[in-house]
Motif scaffolding. Sequence first.
Motif, PDB file in Angstrom:
ATOM      1  N   ASP A   1       0.830  -1.207   0.000  1.00 25.39           N
ATOM      2  CA  ASP A   1       0.000   0.000   0.000  1.00 25.39           C
ATOM      3  C   ASP A   1       0.864   1.257   0.000  1.00 25.39           C
TER       4      ASP A   1
ATOM      5  N   TRP B   1       2.188   1.745  -3.454  1.00 22.91           N
ATOM      6  CA  TRP B   1       1.115   2.148  -4.360  1.00 22.91           C
ATOM      7  C   TRP B   1       0.753   3.619  -4.156  1.00 22.91           C
ATOM      8  N   PHE B   2       0.571   4.027  -2.907  1.00 26.76           N
ATOM      9  CA  PHE B   2       0.226   5.433  -2.650  1.00 26.76           C
ATOM     10  C   PHE B   2       1.348   6.369  -3.089  1.00 26.76           C
ATOM     11  N   GLU B   3       2.579   5.997  -2.851  1.00 26.86           N
ATOM     12  CA  GLU B   3       3.708   6.829  -3.278  1.00 26.86           C
ATOM     13  C   GLU B   3       3.716   6.982  -4.796  1.00 26.86           C
ATOM     14  N   ILE B   4       3.467   5.901  -5.512  1.00 32.93           N
ATOM     15  CA  ILE B   4       3.412   5.976  -6.976  1.00 32.93           C
ATOM     16  C   ILE B   4       2.302   6.925  -7.418  1.00 32.93           C
ATOM     17  N   GLN B   5       1.222   6.992  -6.652  1.00 36.80           N
ATOM     18  CA  GLN B   5       0.103   7.891  -6.948  1.00 36.80           C
ATOM     19  C   GLN B   5       0.391   9.334  -6.526  1.00 36.80           C
ATOM     20  N   GLY B   6       1.577   9.564  -5.934  1.00 36.54           N
ATOM     21  CA  GLY B   6       1.956  10.912  -5.517  1.00 36.54           C
ATOM     22  C   GLY B   6       1.442  11.294  -4.136  1.00 36.54           C
ATOM     23  N   LYS B   7       1.023  10.310  -3.354  1.00 34.87           N
ATOM     24  CA  LYS B   7       0.511  10.571  -2.010  1.00 34.87           C
ATOM     25  C   LYS B   7       1.551  10.084  -0.994  1.00 34.87           C
TER      26      LYS B   7
END
Length: 71
Positions: free
Chosen positions: A3, A6-12
């Motif tokens: 997770d 995934w969030f880091e890839i989404q810029g979060k």
Amino acid sequence: MHDTVWFEIQGKPSVSIASTEFVDAAATQAAALGMKDARCVFVAHPIQDATDAEMEAKAEAVINQLVEALT
């Protein structure tokens, strides 16, 4: 760790939180997922049998690390 990556890839900005028993496993998983520098904060192990008060103390002990990791 999945997770967090995934969030880091989404810029979060994200941080994985786990007990100290999983320091090596977290590093291995982060590297396997292509993000060896994924941010992690580790609370004192064990947590499975901890009381609510013990969990609160463990959280209090790492809250500043968590905030620092996200900022």
